[in-house]
Design an enzyme around this catalytic site. Sequence first.
Site, mmCIF file in Angstrom:
data_model
loop_
_atom_site.group_PDB
_atom_site.id
_atom_site.type_symbol
_atom_site.label_atom_id
_atom_site.label_comp_id
_atom_site.label_asym_id
_atom_site.label_seq_id
_atom_site.Cartn_x
_atom_site.Cartn_y
_atom_site.Cartn_z
ATOM 1 N N HIS A 98 0.802 -1.223 0.000
ATOM 2 C CA HIS A 98 0.000 0.000 0.000
ATOM 3 C C HIS A 98 0.839 1.280 0.000
ATOM 4 O O HIS A 98 0.285 2.370 -0.162
ATOM 5 C CB HIS A 98 -0.973 -0.010 1.187
ATOM 6 N N HIS A 122 -6.563 -1.787 8.094
ATOM 7 C CA HIS A 122 -5.600 -1.035 8.891
ATOM 8 C C HIS A 122 -5.705 0.467 8.631
ATOM 9 O O HIS A 122 -6.284 0.890 7.623
ATOM 10 C CB HIS A 122 -4.187 -1.521 8.581
ATOM 11 N N ASP A 124 -3.068 2.626 8.229
ATOM 12 C CA ASP A 124 -2.014 3.121 7.328
ATOM 13 C C ASP A 124 -1.687 4.584 7.602
ATOM 14 O O ASP A 124 -1.355 5.341 6.694
ATOM 15 C CB ASP A 124 -2.415 2.930 5.860
#
Length: 296
Positions: A98, A122, A124
């Site tokens: 990502h 998540h 991130d």
Amino acid sequence: MNKTIRIIGVPLDLGQDQRGVDMGPSALRYAGLSSRLKALGYVLHDAGNIYVPVRDSLADDAGDAFLFAIRDVCQAVYEAAAQAVAAGEIPLFLGGDHSLAIGTIGGTTSREAVGVIWIDAHGDANRPQTSPSGNVHGMPLAALLGEGYPELVNVGRPGAKLAGKDVVMIGVRDLDEGERQWLRQSGILIYTMRDLDERGMSAVIREALQRLEHCSRLHVSLDMDSLDPTQAPGVGTSCPGGLNYREAQLLMEIIADTGKLASVDIVEINPILDHENRTARMAVALTASLFGQSIL
């Protein structure tokens, strides 16, 4: 919706420790992505893959070497995204981890703001000082909002590429303490799995789209770990309790109904951990729905 798609592979695996996500673009192509989109009437240009250095070719002390390599890859991705948008095409990025979103979203916002729908288990949203692992794939959202390593914040052009009001997160269920605190004050609208359980996907995504109504274009960043690992086992960082297949399909279908889709990431597919390319095949089906495939 624009009917020309530029497919761009980004076999980036430098933002995390689990090997295998560099094979994600190949898995998606092998799963029939192009044929599904052509069947929907799109013109496709597959631009191949962005160059990513092999992990083992970088210095053993990884840190700075990996950071600088991620920066360079994201810069190339930024330029590819900006070129596709300038050409009137929809860039479709195949990941890879990502971290690549620093370049994809940076490039797609090079001319005007976009609304971002970030679908992920998540947050991130770590910064270097809050990340327990130090892995960059846990930092792209913070970098896009202007915080974190300057090398990543300033990819493409100096400073933040997004404002919190332009971002909606869906499917979140695993946050580190530092990013939890940061997200609370970020201005991002966040729908956790509890919100989805209590309210249902239809209500959540329709409310999210109202929040982004001020944006004429939408970017969808789909991390396949947003789905439950019993349904999508081949992902970089699995987490139980995620979206089921039908919830994810509904999410894509309702976004498609807006006609605002401008760019897409599909990330974190790890064929090494998958079963008969199941996760990539599911991602292809979801992508087809995002680009307008319907039941009737």
